[in-house]
Design a protein around this motif. Structure first.
Motif, PDB file in Angstrom:
ATOM      1  N   ALA A 217      23.866   7.193  -6.411  1.00 17.50           N
ATOM      2  CA  ALA A 217      23.398   7.109  -4.938  1.00 17.50           C
ATOM      3  C   ALA A 217      21.820   7.572  -5.447  1.00 17.50           C
ATOM      4  N   LYS A 218      20.970   6.509  -4.888  1.00 17.43           N
ATOM      5  CA  LYS A 218      19.585   6.843  -5.148  1.00 17.43           C
ATOM      6  C   LYS A 218      18.755   6.716  -3.867  1.00 17.43           C
ATOM      7  N   ASN A 219      19.414   6.612  -2.811  1.00 14.78           N
ATOM      8  CA  ASN A 219      18.744   6.504  -1.236  1.00 14.78           C
ATOM      9  C   ASN A 219      18.577   4.997  -0.941  1.00 14.78           C
ATOM     10  N   THR A 220      17.895   4.578  -0.158  1.00 14.76           N
ATOM     11  CA  THR A 220      18.019   3.235   0.367  1.00 14.76           C
ATOM     12  C   THR A 220      16.980   2.320  -0.223  1.00 14.76           C
ATOM     13  N   ALA A 221      15.705   2.808  -0.838  1.00 15.10           N
ATOM     14  CA  ALA A 221      14.862   2.062  -1.640  1.00 15.10           C
ATOM     15  C   ALA A 221      15.274   1.426  -2.679  1.00 15.10           C
ATOM     16  N   PRO A 222      16.065   2.027  -3.646  1.00 18.38           N
ATOM     17  CA  PRO A 222      16.619   1.490  -4.940  1.00 18.38           C
ATOM     18  C   PRO A 222      17.863   0.568  -4.497  1.00 18.38           C
ATOM     19  N   CYS A 223      18.736   0.813  -3.562  1.00 19.87           N
ATOM     20  CA  CYS A 223      19.708   0.063  -3.167  1.00 19.87           C
ATOM     21  C   CYS A 223      19.261  -1.076  -2.757  1.00 19.87           C
ATOM     22  N   ILE A 224      18.113  -1.243  -1.732  1.00 20.18           N
ATOM     23  CA  ILE A 224      17.489  -2.425  -1.204  1.00 20.18           C
ATOM     24  C   ILE A 224      16.888  -3.192  -2.218  1.00 20.18           C
TER      25      ILE A 224
ATOM     26  N   LEU B 211      19.774   4.788 -13.226  1.00 22.39           N
ATOM     27  CA  LEU B 211      20.209   6.171 -13.367  1.00 22.39           C
ATOM     28  C   LEU B 211      18.473   6.656 -13.249  1.00 22.39           C
ATOM     29  N   ASN B 212      17.680   5.980 -13.905  1.00 16.88           N
ATOM     30  CA  ASN B 212      16.280   6.671 -14.215  1.00 16.88           C
ATOM     31  C   ASN B 212      15.331   6.527 -12.958  1.00 16.88           C
ATOM     32  N   LEU B 213      16.081   5.682 -11.976  1.00 18.30           N
ATOM     33  CA  LEU B 213      15.041   5.511 -10.761  1.00 18.30           C
ATOM     34  C   LEU B 213      14.931   6.797  -9.903  1.00 18.30           C
ATOM     35  N   PRO B 214      13.579   6.834  -9.450  1.00 16.58           N
ATOM     36  CA  PRO B 214      13.513   8.091  -8.502  1.00 16.58           C
ATOM     37  C   PRO B 214      14.316   7.748  -7.178  1.00 16.58           C
ATOM     38  N   SER B 215      15.060   8.812  -6.522  1.00 15.29           N
ATOM     39  CA  SER B 215      15.534   8.743  -5.241  1.00 15.29           C
ATOM     40  C   SER B 215      14.537   8.610  -4.060  1.00 15.29           C
ATOM     41  N   GLU B 216      14.655   7.539  -3.409  1.00 19.12           N
ATOM     42  CA  GLU B 216      13.440   7.410  -2.271  1.00 19.12           C
ATOM     43  C   GLU B 216      14.141   6.513  -1.179  1.00 19.12           C
ATOM     44  N   SER B 217      13.668   6.901   0.109  1.00 16.67           N
ATOM     45  CA  SER B 217      14.036   6.080   1.136  1.00 16.67           C
ATOM     46  C   SER B 217      13.038   4.848   1.338  1.00 16.67           C
ATOM     47  N   ILE B 218      13.696   3.805   1.935  1.00 17.54           N
ATOM     48  CA  ILE B 218      12.855   2.578   2.143  1.00 17.54           C
ATOM     49  C   ILE B 218      11.745   2.876   3.388  1.00 17.54           C
ATOM     50  N   ASP B 219      11.912   3.795   4.367  1.00 15.35           N
ATOM     51  CA  ASP B 219      10.918   4.270   5.269  1.00 15.35           C
ATOM     52  C   ASP B 219       9.902   4.908   4.812  1.00 15.35           C
TER      53      ASP B 219
ATOM     54  N   GLU C 272       6.280   3.258   5.905  1.00 17.57           N
ATOM     55  CA  GLU C 272       5.222   4.176   6.374  1.00 17.57           C
ATOM     56  C   GLU C 272       3.902   3.820   5.550  1.00 17.57           C
ATOM     57  N   LYS C 273       3.838   3.006   4.441  1.00 15.98           N
ATOM     58  CA  LYS C 273       2.610   2.508   4.218  1.00 15.98           C
ATOM     59  C   LYS C 273       2.429   1.270   4.119  1.00 15.98           C
ATOM     60  N   ALA C 274       2.970   0.378   4.441  1.00 16.59           N
ATOM     61  CA  ALA C 274       2.784  -1.078   4.061  1.00 16.59           C
ATOM     62  C   ALA C 274       2.232  -1.675   5.251  1.00 16.59           C
ATOM     63  N   LYS C 275       1.605  -2.864   5.146  1.00 17.28           N
ATOM     64  CA  LYS C 275       0.711  -3.644   6.261  1.00 17.28           C
ATOM     65  C   LYS C 275       1.696  -4.606   6.757  1.00 17.28           C
ATOM     66  N   ASN C 276       1.246  -5.340   7.862  1.00 13.46           N
ATOM     67  CA  ASN C 276       2.074  -6.323   8.238  1.00 13.46           C
ATOM     68  C   ASN C 276       3.384  -6.112   8.657  1.00 13.46           C
ATOM     69  N   ILE C 277       3.663  -4.964   9.310  1.00 18.69           N
ATOM     70  CA  ILE C 277       4.707  -4.569   9.852  1.00 18.69           C
ATOM     71  C   ILE C 277       4.897  -4.937  11.166  1.00 18.69           C
ATOM     72  N   TYR C 278       6.262  -5.504  11.781  1.00 20.95           N
ATOM     73  CA  TYR C 278       6.478  -5.872  13.173  1.00 20.95           C
ATOM     74  C   TYR C 278       7.813  -5.253  13.434  1.00 20.95           C
ATOM     75  N   VAL C 279       7.821  -5.044  14.812  1.00 22.16           N
ATOM     76  CA  VAL C 279       9.192  -4.566  15.422  1.00 22.16           C
ATOM     77  C   VAL C 279       9.565  -5.218  16.385  1.00 22.16           C
TER      78      VAL C 279
END
Length: 358
Positions: free
Chosen positions: A84-91, A244-252, A257-264
């Motif tokens: 389990a490495k949070n949502t960023a590695p999962c996605i 297993l070597n990837l850092p645990s990080e959320s996609i959010d 929170e950093k990217a450009k061109n994000i729409y909701v």
């Protein structure tokens, strides 16, 4: 091509004692129709994509459960996370697999344990998001129109930008904000400029991988090595080593929170993240006393209470605003105001090495 990625590796601890390590929340049935959460998730997107384009990301322990609950999914579409490495590695892992087939495939990312009441409106909302990502390297997310000041969700601050100014329901994301206190949540609700963050996303595989490369380069490098090993005899070995070597990080936090061109796109389709036992009152009918009752139960002078049992008789007298959940080896009794503290029980069980109850 459109691909759907369902994230199904969570433990669902807030639904303890029914949700356990070997049978987490996404495989439970919490609605009157008897279907599990993951079954609902798969069924609601079948009008949009074929089952061959639905992927489930989970861990090895739950692979057979996925096949049991979704027997028509191709086994190769069950993507296993070694940890389990949070949502960023999962996605990211799902994106690498999909990019191997079609780098320009549009990806819909969905949690496996949410419920949605109005499916046609939900599908229309996803189609709008798909249109957004078709028109460039855009990232889209689905925000839920809030109807009360919730402190348990993150929020999305939105504005009407220039790119889709002629569209009535596409907005630019100004910023993502963390879970607020009650005062802030009331401010957000009153302003009309905030949506709940649902954790649902839409983008092209190529777009999200570009964002990994820019904002999460360490994860990107690991994903690239994994990607090169797909369909080779070394995939399992490389996956385990690199993941297993990837850092645990959320996609959010890592990208959104950093990217450009994000729409909701605001969602008004009867969404519920089924976050605690209290959710059962929202997703099931209550009886004349305001109770939600499952199992062999006799209730006397009991009001606004949730009782989840099975074969064993549960008799209650004079209860109000209580949650009772009975399983073969555990009985949980708590006040409705304390349902979020179930995790404290789990932490105590871990400290005491009483793993048979986890």
């Amino acid at each position: 091509m459109i691909s759907v990625v369902i994230m199904a590796g969570g433990k669902g601890e807030r639904f303890w004692p029914k949700s356990r390590i070997n049978l987490p929340k996404q495989f439970l049935s919490l609605t009157d129709d008897g279907k599990s959460m993951i079954q609902h998730t798969v069924e609601r997107v079948k009008s949009l994509v074929n089952i061959e384009n639905i992927y489930v990301v989970t861990n090895e322990m739950y692979k057979n459960l996925v096949l049991k609950h979704v027997p028509d999914i191709p086994e190769e579409n069950i993507i296993i996370e070694p940890a389990a490495k949070n949502t960023a590695p999962c996605i990211g892992l799902a994106a690498i697999h999909i990019a191997k087939k079609d780098i320009n495939s549009k990806m819909i990312i969905l949690p496996s344990d949410h419920l949605i009441k109005f499916n046609e409106i939900f599908i229309d909302t996803l189609k709008t998001a798909l249109d957004v990502v078709e028109k460039g390297d855009n990232l889209a997310t689905i925000g839920i129109t809030p109807n009360y000041p919730e402190t348990g969700y993150g929020y999305i601050n939105f504005t009407k930008g220039e790119s889709f100014k002629d569209s009535t329901n596409i907005y630019e994301v100004s910023r993502f904000v963390e879970k607020p206190n009650l005062e802030k949540a009331k401010e957000y609700l009153t302003s009309g400029q905030y949506l709940w963050n649902s954790g649902m996303f839409v983008w092209k595989a190529s777009t999200i991988l570009k964002n990994f490369k820019e904002y999460l380069p360490e994860i990107y490098e690991g994903l690239q090595k994994i990607g090169k090993s797909i369909n080779t005899g070394k995939y399992e070995e490389v996956l385990k080593k690199e993941f297993l070597n990837l850092p645990s990080e959320s996609i959010d936090y890592g990208i959104m929170e950093k990217a450009k061109n994000i729409y909701v796109i605001p969602g008004n389709f009867g969404w519920d993240d089924v976050g605690s036992w209290l959710s059962l009152e929202r997703i099931n009918k209550t009886n004349q006393d305001g109770n939600v009752i499952t199992g062999n139960v006799i209730s006397i002078k009991t009001k606004n209470t949730i009782i989840q049992g099975s074969n064993k008789l549960i008799a209650t007298i004079g209860l109000e605003d209580i949650v009772v959940v009975d399983t073969d080896d555990v009985t949980l009794i708590c006040h409705k105001n304390n349902t979020q503290e179930v995790k404290e029980v789990i932490n105590n069980l871990k400290i005491c090495n009483r793993n048979e109850y986890l």
